[in-house]
Enzyme design. Structure first.
Site, PDB file in Angstrom:
ATOM      1  CG  HIS A 137     -11.689  21.118  38.996  1.00 44.47           C
ATOM      2  ND1 HIS A 137     -12.969  21.046  39.452  1.00 44.47           N
ATOM      3  CD2 HIS A 137     -11.747  21.751  37.817  1.00 44.47           C
ATOM      4  CE1 HIS A 137     -13.766  21.608  38.557  1.00 44.47           C
ATOM      5  NE2 HIS A 137     -13.048  22.051  37.566  1.00 44.47           N
ATOM      6  CE  LYS A 545     -21.360  13.255  37.173  1.00 42.22           C
ATOM      7  NZ  LYS A 545     -22.718  12.960  37.639  1.00 42.22           N
TER       8      LYS A 545
END
EC number: 4.1.1.31
Length: 878
Positions: A137, A545
């Site tokens: 990431h 999210k």
């Protein structure tokens, strides 16, 4: 407390002085004076002096273009050095983590006090399984070049801790430190080019080479010592409870740069690196194992009576095999067509058998002390890393498989698979999985997208068994998503059954996860295939999210709890794979707390968890830190399995349901339903500018034109971390807690906080986020960057944050944040003095950058440095 910190503070102060000297030499006294003035103003501002705060703002706003970059770099580099000093402190004789392996001994004592038998504890040790999945990431913002220098700074700090240093030795170490600080200052901290997936994979191999290769055997020695002392039990040679897997070069979800060809290349590169590292080990063994006495079995294996040094001869044979394998892999990596050597290494057993034969012979001949030296470490490396070095997960999004099969069914005249009902899809897939004939015609020419999916499955089929760990399906929603991958692998001729793990990552998908798995386990063909083992991945970042951190964490808990019970009933061993991020908004939490807050039974099938971006460096960047991190994981898993947390009471579940719904409603009322929110987000944070940072190989958005929902979880978190509002990590949580208090549940919340690790960990995580968030800085970003019409929205969010802090303190019964973790509060306070100027400067640079028609290279470069610096100050990016 102060004593413990004085050593770290003096190291931070010394490194700061060296950096100051370097700046003075490079740029002159006036720049150092400017930096020092800003630092003093920041310190005074943090102490509550309003006049200093105003002067700090004015000074930073009035910096000339020539001063922007040096000031930004000074504070950014100082924070990198602070992180290094703190990392060293964690493993130094003064630090807490230095005693982590001893914490295992304390755990065994505590378990005995709870009347657990030695046999129970030994069984738990035998079942221990830790699989850490390294992911690329784009949160590791620091360049590899600088990381190497910082690792060496760490080494120097360690050398300075020896009390018996002669003056000339101390001077030599200080001279080296000065060189390293100067080298860092004169090196660009921002990459010029985005790394390719192969670059990311090489970064992962570097972590293995520089830290894990030494750290894992060293941890196992410590662990074995604790077991011998506490339980009179030795870890069997073949028992290595730690494995490493990687997503680097295998994770193609939303990353068009990871192709089948890239995965093939990374698999070869990984095997090449393994031969390289094992050759170094074997070279040492060739020189060490000069003994002649051995068992008849070993003598025969080494070539008979005429061989004078049988162990050495066997090691030379292994060396030849490794050298031949390495040459073959090297030729393949260059694209040459070569025949494999007759002794090509493809399985771990080929390496293990000669080494283990030497080990057994040495023990049988009374040379156990030699057997348990370098040879034992190498045997454990074979078990942990083996021929593949790190295994690879392949991850792809569910719709890519659906599209591929739909294209095929249309070509074959069977209709449009995509439009079929779920039951029709399942019936078709199971029929084809049972069929003996191939489904994919030889002469079919699919679209490029479908070709890529099929080619990836071929790469898996051709890879040596054991080099691919699992196939992860992101955005999995229905049973056919899992069956589709099994069919594609069958069509590619995959000769082994690969674990296929559905990843449930939105609120709805988490809520449906148990239903999906119940349906799958009801299919006879599927039950026969999986042989009693199932892996399921729980997505932390996308669910947070989607629904906010509180609703997401409760949905994750409920999903795991339901899956554990379903699999237990069906007699299936479930491995839960946790897709956590480094930051709170993506499920990050201190390992010990996170593991003990899982539902009871969730770690019976072992732990599989992603380690992401900059967290890899913080947890595994040095062999000593690796020992400490692995001890922490091992202790937490043993504790969770032997002393499982309580099942939540019915009343607790009802309260969680209530506050979860309320928090999700509040979160979505802003993020999804407020028409001004996206405009505010883009103005108040450096979200748009983050796209310019060459961080990872993966695009920041799934769709270039989309809103928040199309943003990846990492830039979403990263952006809010930069402006210190930290919104994704708390929005909705306090509102949910307040709803529960209003419903008369204050006492229940207090009990939950005291008696239920899941809930107390959530509260602890919120406290940590609140300690890092900053209202005046978030307001300053609004004043400099946001259109006045949007100011009320910013004010609402800050008011909500202030209210949430009060609610959490009331529930935790504390008068200030982080009261029970003073060392974290200390660490944050230490950094704020250096992070605040970077935040103010960043807002100023964003203002200048957005006003200019043509980008100014100096402003852009300084802006990127502030982004890197704030990330270092916050100790996480995304």
């Amino acid at each position: 407390m102060n004593e413990q910190y004085s050593a770290m503070r003096s190291n931070v102060s010394m490194l700061g002085t060296l950096l100051g000297d370097t700046i003075k030499e490079a740029l002159g006294e006036h720049i150092l004076d400017r930096v020092e003035t800003i630092r003093k103003l920041s310190k005074s501002s943090r102490a509550g002096n309003e006049a200093s705060r105003q002067e700090l703002l004015t000074t930073l706003q009035n910096l000339s273009n020539d001063e922007l970059l040096p000031v930004a770099r000074a504070f950014s580099q100082f924070l990198n050095l602070t992180n290094t000093a703190e990392q060293y402190h964690s493993i130094s004789p003064h630090g807490e983590a230095a005693s982590n392996p001893e914490a295992l001994a304390q755990l065994f004592t505590r378990l005995k006090d709870k009347k657990l038998s030695d046999q129970d504890m030994r069984s738990a040790v035998d079942d221990l399984s830790i699989e850490l999945v390294l992911t690329a990431h784009p949160t590791e913002i620091t360049r590899r070049t600088l990381i190497h220098k910082l690792v060496e700074v760490n080494t120097c700090l360690s050398q300075l801790d020896h009390n018996d240093l002669a003056d000339y030795e101390r001077n030599k170490i200080m001279r080296r430190l000065r060189q390293l600080v100067a080298q860092s200052w004169h090196t660009d901290e921002i990459r010029k080019l985005r790394p390719s997936p192969v670059d990311e994979a090489k970064w992962g191999f570097a972590v293995v080479e520089n830290s894990l290769w030494e750290g894992v055997p060293a941890f196992l020695r410590e662990f074995n010592e604790q077991l011998e002392n506490s339980l009179d039990y030795r870890l069997p040679v073949e028992a290595v409870p730690i494995r490493f897997t990687s997503w680097m070069g295998g994770d193609r979800d939303g990353n068009p740069n990871v192709t089948a060809e890239i995965t093939r290349h990374v698999l070869l590169l990984s095997r090449w690196k393994a031969t390289d590292l094992f050759l170094r080990d074997i070279q040492v063994l060739v020189s060490e194992l000069s003994m002649s006495e051995c068992t008849p079995e070993l003598r025969e294996l080494a070539g008979g009576e005429e061989v004078l040094e049988p162990y050495r001869q066997l090691m030379k044979n292994v060396r030849t095999q490794l050298t031949n394998t390495q040459a073959y892999l090297e030729a393949r990596l260059k694209g040459e067509r070569v025949l494999p050597p007759h002794d090509l290494l493809v399985s771990n057993d080929q390496l293990w058998e000669p080494l283990y034969a030497c080990y057994q012979s040495l023990k049988a001949c009374g040379m156990e002390i030699i057997a348990n030296g370098q040879l034992l470490d190498t045997l454990r490396r074979v078990r942990c890393f083996g021929v593949p070095l790190v295994r690879i997960d392949v991850r792809q999004e569910s719709t890519r498989h659906t599209d591929a099969i739909a294209e095929l069914t249309r070509y074959l005249g069977l209709g449009d698979y995509e439009s079929w009902s779920e039951s029709d899809k399942q019936a078709f897939l199971v029929r084809e999985l049972n069929s003996k004939r191939p489904l994919v015609p030889l002469k079919w020419e699919p679209s490029a997208e479908t070709q890529e999916v099929l080619e990836t499955c071929r790469v898996i089929a051709e890879a040596p068994q054991g080099s691919i760990a699992a196939y992860v399906i992101s955005m999995a929603k229905v049973p056919s998503d899992v069956l589709a991958v099994h069919l594609l692998l069958k069509e590619a001729g995959c000769p082994f059954t690969l674990p296929v793990a559905p990843l449930f990552e939105t609120l709805d998908d988490l809520n449906n996860a148990d239903d999906v798995m119940t349906q799958l386990l009801g299919i006879d063909w599927y039950r026969g295939l999986i042989q009693g083992k199932q892996m399921v991945m729980i997505g932390y970042s996308d669910s947070a999210k989607d629904a906010g951190v509180m609703a997401a964490s409760w949905a994750q808990y409920r999903a795991q709890d339901a899956l554990i019970k379903t699999c237990e009933k069906a007699g299936i061993t479930l491995t839960l794979f946790h897709g956590r991020g480094g930051s709170i908004g993506r499920g990050g939490a201190p390992a010990h707390a996170a593991l003990l807050s899982q539902p009871p039974g969730s770690l019976k099938g072992g732990l599989r968890v992603t380690e992401q971006g900059e967290m890899i460096r913080f947890k595994f960047g040095l062999p000593e830190v690796t020992i400490s991190s692995l001890a922490l994981y091992a202790g937490a898993i043993l504790e969770a399995n032997l002393l499982p947390p309580p099942e939540p009471k019915k009343e607790w579940i009802e309260v969680m349901d209530l506050l979860s719904d309320a928090s999700c409603d509040m979160y979505r009322s802003y993020v999804r339903e407020n028409p001004e929110f996206v405009r505010y987000f883009r103005a108040a944070t450096p979200e748009l500018e983050l796209g310019k940072l060459p961080l990872g190989s993966r695009p920041a958005k799934r769709r270039p034109d989309g809103g928040v929902e199309s943003l990846r979880a990492i830039p979403w978190i990263f952006a809010w971390t930069q402006n210190r509002l930290m919104l994704p990590a708390w929005l909705g949580a306090g509102a949910g807690l307040q709803r529960a208090i209003d419903a008369g549940k204050r006492d229940v919340l207090a009990t939950m906080c005291r008696d239920w690790p899941f809930f107390s960990t959530r509260i602890g995580m919120l406290e940590m986020v609140f300690a890092k968030a900053d209202l005046w800085l978030a307001e300053y970003y609004d004043q400099r960057l946001v259109d006045k019409s949007l100011w009320p929205l910013g004010q609402q969010l800050r008011d909500q944050l202030a209210a949430d802090i009060k609610v959490v303190l009331a529930i935790a019964n504390d008068d200030h944040l982080m009261a029970d973790l003073p060392w974290i509060a200390e660490s944050i306070a230490l950094r704020n003095v250096y992070t605040d100027p970077l935040n103010v400067l960043q807002a100023e640079l964003l203002h200048r950058s957005r006003q200019q028609e043509h980008p100014d290279a100096c402003v852009e470069q300084a802006l990127m440095v502030t982004i890197a610096g704030v990330a270092a100050g916050m100790r996480n990016t995304g």
